[in-house]
Scaffold this active site. Sequence first.
Site, PDB file in Angstrom:
ATOM      1  N   LYS A 160       0.862  -1.188   0.000  1.00 42.08           N
ATOM      2  CA  LYS A 160       0.000   0.000   0.000  1.00 42.08           C
ATOM      3  C   LYS A 160       0.896   1.235   0.000  1.00 42.08           C
ATOM      4  CE  LYS A 160      -4.275   1.548   2.246  1.00 42.08           C
ATOM      5  NZ  LYS A 160      -5.110   1.700   1.063  1.00 42.08           N
TER       6      LYS A 160
HETATM    7  N1  PPE Z   1      -7.893  -1.558  -3.168  1.00 47.20           N
HETATM    8  C1  PPE Z   1      -7.298  -0.364  -3.034  1.00 47.20           C
HETATM    9  C2  PPE Z   1      -6.506   0.171  -4.167  1.00 47.20           C
HETATM   10  C3  PPE Z   1      -7.436   0.328  -1.835  1.00 47.20           C
HETATM   11  O1  PPE Z   1      -6.831   1.506  -1.705  1.00 47.20           O
HETATM   12  C4  PPE Z   1      -8.201  -0.209  -0.793  1.00 47.20           C
HETATM   13  C5  PPE Z   1      -8.370   0.535   0.488  1.00 47.20           C
HETATM   14  C6  PPE Z   1      -8.814  -1.465  -0.982  1.00 47.20           C
HETATM   15  C7  PPE Z   1      -8.620  -2.115  -2.180  1.00 47.20           C
HETATM   16  C8  PPE Z   1      -9.582  -2.144   0.108  1.00 47.20           C
HETATM   17  O2  PPE Z   1      -8.738  -2.568   1.145  1.00 47.20           O
HETATM   18  P1  PPE Z   1      -9.242  -2.688   2.646  1.00 47.20           P
HETATM   19  O3  PPE Z   1      -9.450  -1.292   3.127  1.00 47.20           O
HETATM   20  O4  PPE Z   1      -8.150  -3.380   3.357  1.00 47.20           O
HETATM   21  O5  PPE Z   1     -10.505  -3.458   2.632  1.00 47.20           O
HETATM   22  N2  PPE Z   1      -8.380   1.936   0.351  1.00 47.20           N
HETATM   23  C9  PPE Z   1      -8.115   2.762   1.504  1.00 47.20           C
HETATM   24  C10 PPE Z   1      -7.771   4.170   1.105  1.00 47.20           C
HETATM   25  C11 PPE Z   1      -8.862   5.094   0.779  1.00 47.20           C
HETATM   26  C12 PPE Z   1      -8.372   6.518   0.567  1.00 47.20           C
HETATM   27  O6  PPE Z   1      -8.926   7.210  -0.281  1.00 47.20           O
HETATM   28  O7  PPE Z   1      -7.439   6.942   1.241  1.00 47.20           O
HETATM   29  C13 PPE Z   1      -9.209   2.621   2.548  1.00 47.20           C
HETATM   30  O8  PPE Z   1     -10.315   2.198   2.260  1.00 47.20           O
HETATM   31  O9  PPE Z   1      -8.910   2.914   3.712  1.00 47.20           O
END
Ligand code: PPE
Length: 307
Positions: A160
Amino acid sequence: MVAIRAQKKIWMDGKLVPWDEARVHVLTHGLHYGYTIFEGIRCHRTDRGPAIFRLDEHLDRFLNSAKIYRMRLPFDRSALHQACTDLVRANDVDEAYLRPVAFSGYGEMGLDPTKCPVQVAVALWPWGAYLGSEGVEKGVRATISSWVRNDARSLPPQAKCAANYANSALAKMEATAAGYEEAILLNSEGKVAEGPGENIFRVRDRVLSTPPASSGILRGITRDSVIQLAHEQGIAFQRTDFTREELFTADELFYSGTAAGITPIREVDGRPIGDGKHPLTRELQGLYEAVIRGRDPRHASWLTYTN
Ligand code: PPE
């Protein structure tokens, strides 16, 4: 999107400091070259006080992002765990979004980040529904992006890293400029990958599916939670690649993510999805809500109570 509301404290490089004092220099290395890793974690109000959702899994992913990028964090997992729980207490909140972040700090310029000190911070703020509360209820309108998801051979999507989000921002801006609420990115093979900040699920004939990690996605913790909840409900599930046209022909589609929660997609590029009722999505939304609120004893271990 809602503006950040200032809170009391931010945990920065080992101590809690007043919100306005959590500052960095403009020549901070990570700001220039994207050598920044982060997490997004939610803390929810429950009957037993604030509970952080799947903190250990988020910290695991944070440590793995650092490992992939050869970033030597000056704090170990127990210090980071403590930082998150201390921060919730110090800010006296029960509902918040936590943002751990680590980056190459001030010291050197040039492309080798290992010469810079690594700084680590955790901030929190109240963050409402990512795609709007109306989106959670009625579903959002999505468009397939002309931007291809960053390929694992160029930027590892399972880390990330802030750099990945330049790709996300291009897709997000393209979608909103065209009047949609969110984007769906395909990978370099033309298969569905994910949203700019969410994973994606599809339902067809009562079978739930989501692209595998090998499709070049962030392995979402909400995604993993949805998969486990579906399994416990006896919902048929498969990790499988699918193509653009299989989005249009889905009975249901939804995004999953920490910020987004479970948000139905009601339309993709002008095609309404299913009959718009999204019954399985609704069922999963209800189950997820019960878990994060501490009402599902089967998943008590997913919650870290801060009081
Ligand atoms: N894909 C991406 C690219 C992504 O950034 C997130 C979270 C997910 C999938 C889902 O992952 P999870 O949160 O572990 O279920 N995106 C984060 C960032 C958002 C932002 O704009 O900053 C979030 O949801 O916290």
